[in-house]
Design an enzyme around this catalytic site. Structure first.
Site, PDB file in Angstrom:
ATOM      1  CG  ASP A   1      -0.518   3.821   3.942  1.00 48.31           C
ATOM      2  OD1 ASP A   1      -0.682   2.922   3.106  1.00 48.31           O
ATOM      3  OD2 ASP A   1      -0.973   3.752   5.100  1.00 48.31           O
TER       4      ASP A   1
ATOM      5  CG  HIS B   1      -1.309   2.558  10.326  1.00 48.85           C
ATOM      6  ND1 HIS B   1      -2.622   2.367   9.954  1.00 48.85           N
ATOM      7  CD2 HIS B   1      -0.617   2.596   9.176  1.00 48.85           C
ATOM      8  CE1 HIS B   1      -2.704   2.271   8.634  1.00 48.85           C
ATOM      9  NE2 HIS B   1      -1.496   2.418   8.139  1.00 48.85           N
TER      10      HIS B   1
ATOM     11  CG  HIS C   1      -2.185  -0.795   1.015  1.00 51.96           C
ATOM     12  ND1 HIS C   1      -2.875  -1.388   2.034  1.00 51.96           N
ATOM     13  CD2 HIS C   1      -2.868  -1.090  -0.132  1.00 51.96           C
ATOM     14  CE1 HIS C   1      -3.930  -2.017   1.538  1.00 51.96           C
ATOM     15  NE2 HIS C   1      -3.939  -1.859   0.223  1.00 51.96           N
TER      16      HIS C   1
HETATM   17 ZN   LIG Z   1      -2.370  -1.010   4.158  1.00 57.19          ZN
END
Ligand SMILES: [Zn+2]
Length: 318
Positions: free
Chosen positions: A67, A271, A65
């Site tokens: 990020d 996160h 992903h």
């Molecule tokens: Zn992710």
């Protein structure tokens, strides 16, 4: 004891905020940095927190992903500009290799150093790196893409010999080497001196576990016991438990459940969804289940094992 700590570079989830960048962190062992995930802004954070960039020889990527990977292209390219010569080892999902190759090719960026790519294996706990001090393992988690967690485990050290015994029994260097490995000592007259009279046990190997972008996965207990430090994502508060499930993330309370299940000594959560302006609610929800929890923040330095680092604090945001 050799230093072993984690430096958080990014503690936000997908959207960076003015205070928090997306996921990236550095594990330091004996002053050697190991980079985990490489979000947008990682290079700047490495400089901001004085991480010696050229000393990073191993990069671990949890999943692809954006990020968690948008910083890798810039970092690989900057290493060219910085004159990097030494090999760079990347442990990542298979597809990452073609992703960064495509981006670098677009820019005609030919790397002047060697990248050794090691695809992660989805089958259970796998040893991916080992050196004199550390063993690093990957293990699968559960998210909307294949995702892995990492275990950084210190190797078992030899026993420590009791100094006075060296003189008392006139031990040679080779005797000492054997005794440190656990052997008994046999005197010239045949008398056996038991190893436990000659040595003291070495400190227990310390262990750091990184779990990001995942549903809470109880079955990881079969791979992990008693980590000194567990990093677990905690994207959402309890009020958004449904969104956590839909997006295959965890809440702070679920992260704390996992810490409790694994008998972790300490939990750091990160996160965070950028929807939360204050994180004290998430921290409270975690602490109810697992009291020794701290919030990650960018620049946070957290020791693995013995708490001897000053800025390792539990700071409720005002
Ligand atoms: Zn992710």
């Amino acid at each position: 004891m050799l230093n072993f700590y984690v430096r958080i570079l990014g503690s936000s989830s997908a959207l960076p905020t003015s205070q928090r960048m997306p996921t990236s962190q550095v594990v330091f062992y004996n002053n050697t940095p190991y980079l985990i995930d490489c979000a947008e802004g990682t290079q700047a954070q490495l400089r901001r927190f004085n991480v010696p960039m050229l000393k990073i020889n191993h990069i671990f990527i949890s999943h692809t992903h954006g990020d968690h990977i948008y910083g890798i292209f810039g970092l690989l390219s900057s290493y060219n500009l910085m004159g990097r010569k030494s090999d760079l080892n990347i442990y990542a999902p298979t597809e990452l290799e073609s992703i960064y190759s495509t981006v670098l090719n677009l820019n005609n960026d030919e790397l002047k150093y060697k990248v050794k790519f090691f695809p992660l294996n989805p089958k259970g706990k796998v040893l991916i790196l080992q050196n004199k001090h550390l063993s690093v393992y990957s293990f699968p988690l559960i998210h909307s893409k294949p995702v892995w967690g990492f275990i950084f485990e210190e190797k078992q050290k030899d026993k420590n010999i009791i100094k006075e015994k060296i003189e008392e029994f006139n031990l040679s260097i080779s005797d000492i080497v054997k005794i440190k490995k656990g052997e008994d000592f046999v005197k010239a007259d045949g008398e056996i001196i038991s190893n436990n009279l000659l040595t003291i046990e070495p400190p227990k190997p310390r262990k750091y576990v990184f779990c990001t972008d995942t549903l809470p996965v109880k079955s990881i207990k079969k791979y992990i016991e008693n980590p000194d430090l567990l990093y677990h994502e905690a994207t959402f508060a309890n009020e958004h438990k449904d969104i956590a499930k839909q997006t295959m993330h965890s809440t702070a309370e679920q992260a704390a459940d996992i810490a409790k299940l694994l008998y972790a000594k300490k939990l750091v959560i990160g996160h965070f969804s950028s929807r939360y302006k204050k994180l004290d609610g998430l921290l409270r929800e975690a602490i109810k289940v697992f009291p020794n929890t701290v919030l990650a923040y960018d620049g946070n330095k957290i020791s693995v094992g013995e708490d001897d680092i000053k800025d390792d604090k539990n700071d409720l945001e005002e």
